[in-house]
Design a protein around this motif. Sequence first.
Motif, PDB file in Angstrom:
ATOM      1  N   TYR A  32       0.827  -1.213   0.000  1.00  0.00           N
ATOM      2  CA  TYR A  32       0.000   0.000   0.000  1.00  0.00           C
ATOM      3  C   TYR A  32       0.855   1.253   0.000  1.00  0.00           C
ATOM      4  N   ARG A  36       0.588   4.153  -2.690  1.00  0.00           N
ATOM      5  CA  ARG A  36       0.108   5.471  -2.256  1.00  0.00           C
ATOM      6  C   ARG A  36       0.951   6.596  -2.832  1.00  0.00           C
ATOM      7  N   ALA A  41      -5.496   9.177  -4.981  1.00  0.00           N
ATOM      8  CA  ALA A  41      -6.333   8.522  -3.981  1.00  0.00           C
ATOM      9  C   ALA A  41      -7.659   8.039  -4.554  1.00  0.00           C
ATOM     10  N   ASP A  42      -8.228   8.789  -5.519  1.00  0.00           N
ATOM     11  CA  ASP A  42      -9.531   8.388  -6.056  1.00  0.00           C
ATOM     12  C   ASP A  42      -9.434   7.226  -7.043  1.00  0.00           C
ATOM     13  N   GLN A  43      -8.212   6.791  -7.350  1.00  0.00           N
ATOM     14  CA  GLN A  43      -8.030   5.614  -8.200  1.00  0.00           C
ATOM     15  C   GLN A  43      -7.561   4.396  -7.408  1.00  0.00           C
ATOM     16  N   LEU A  44      -7.380   4.584  -6.108  1.00  0.00           N
ATOM     17  CA  LEU A  44      -6.848   3.519  -5.274  1.00  0.00           C
ATOM     18  C   LEU A  44      -7.989   2.874  -4.485  1.00  0.00           C
ATOM     19  N   LEU A  45      -8.098   1.568  -4.612  1.00  0.00           N
ATOM     20  CA  LEU A  45      -9.121   0.800  -3.906  1.00  0.00           C
ATOM     21  C   LEU A  45      -8.435  -0.283  -3.080  1.00  0.00           C
ATOM     22  N   THR A  67      -3.762   3.367   6.593  1.00  0.00           N
ATOM     23  CA  THR A  67      -4.066   3.898   5.266  1.00  0.00           C
ATOM     24  C   THR A  67      -4.666   5.290   5.430  1.00  0.00           C
ATOM     25  N   GLU A  70      -8.588   5.968   1.857  1.00  0.00           N
ATOM     26  CA  GLU A  70      -9.062   5.448   0.573  1.00  0.00           C
ATOM     27  C   GLU A  70     -10.183   4.424   0.813  1.00  0.00           C
ATOM     28  N   ARG A  71     -10.962   4.189  -0.181  1.00  0.00           N
ATOM     29  CA  ARG A  71     -12.083   3.259  -0.036  1.00  0.00           C
ATOM     30  C   ARG A  71     -11.568   1.859   0.314  1.00  0.00           C
TER      31      ARG A  71
END
Length: 288
Positions: A32, A36, A41-45, A67, A70-71
């Motif tokens: 992670y 990172r 951040a909006d592309q990391l799941l 973390t 992130e989602r």
Amino acid sequence: MTPIPTEIHALIARGGLVVVNHSGGKDSQALYLVLRAIVPADQLLIVHADLGAVEWAGAVGHILATTDGERLVTCQAARGLLQMVEARGKFPSPQQRQCTSDLKRGPIERTIRAITRERKSKGVPAWGLVVNCMGMRAQESSSRKKLPAFKFSERNSKAGREWYDWLPIHDMTEQEVFATIAAAGQEPHPVYKLGMRRFSCVFCIMASEEDLRTAARLATEHPELLNDPHLYRKYVDLERRTGQVMLMPTKKHGRRSLEDVTGVRAHAALVPTQLSFPDFAHARVASA
């Protein structure tokens, strides 16, 4: 660590969904941290396969604590490991690792597919572009050393999806993993300080005998570290009921039960000593 492949930078630039397979263990934590640094951040799941009773307590809480918001989505197989063994009448083996395929890879891939459909419904242009990242390292075993660090997944590239599998920390040593975690000002899950070398399943078919002995000791002396405080006894009872043993026989020792390997009797009186352990019982995550 080797430089990030140019293909990865291109996939991120195209808006691909970068998935972190996160067990809560040290390799996932380092994985992670590497991602990172290069992925918006909006592309990391983050996806966690919840193994229920057979994994160490606090896995999800540790992920949340290390973390950046992130989602995080958890997923779980329809039946757990002990139920699988009961139904099949035997334990998984290094050659037939149904535990990995049925309890981790399968649920995680189904979750990723569901999220690509969600992205499609929201009109995300690169809804089907996936970079599925896992924390396997070459140092762990000869079989993992042979794994390609980056590949196109034909099996998952269907129904409009373009899917790649990537092992970002494949060439990291264990020392480098711990150094990466320390450099971020973090610590690994508490069981590492208590002597464990592996995480995820408390009693793993791939674990060293030293780890199994440590796990049995911790399970009996510190049951608060487990999701199920009776887990060790359940493994031992399952061996007796099925007539099978968890570990493969060896030339040196032959066929041995879990109790034989660990030297810890499951039905001995427990003398637990409470440890200070993070309480993440109320952590909020999404479930697949």
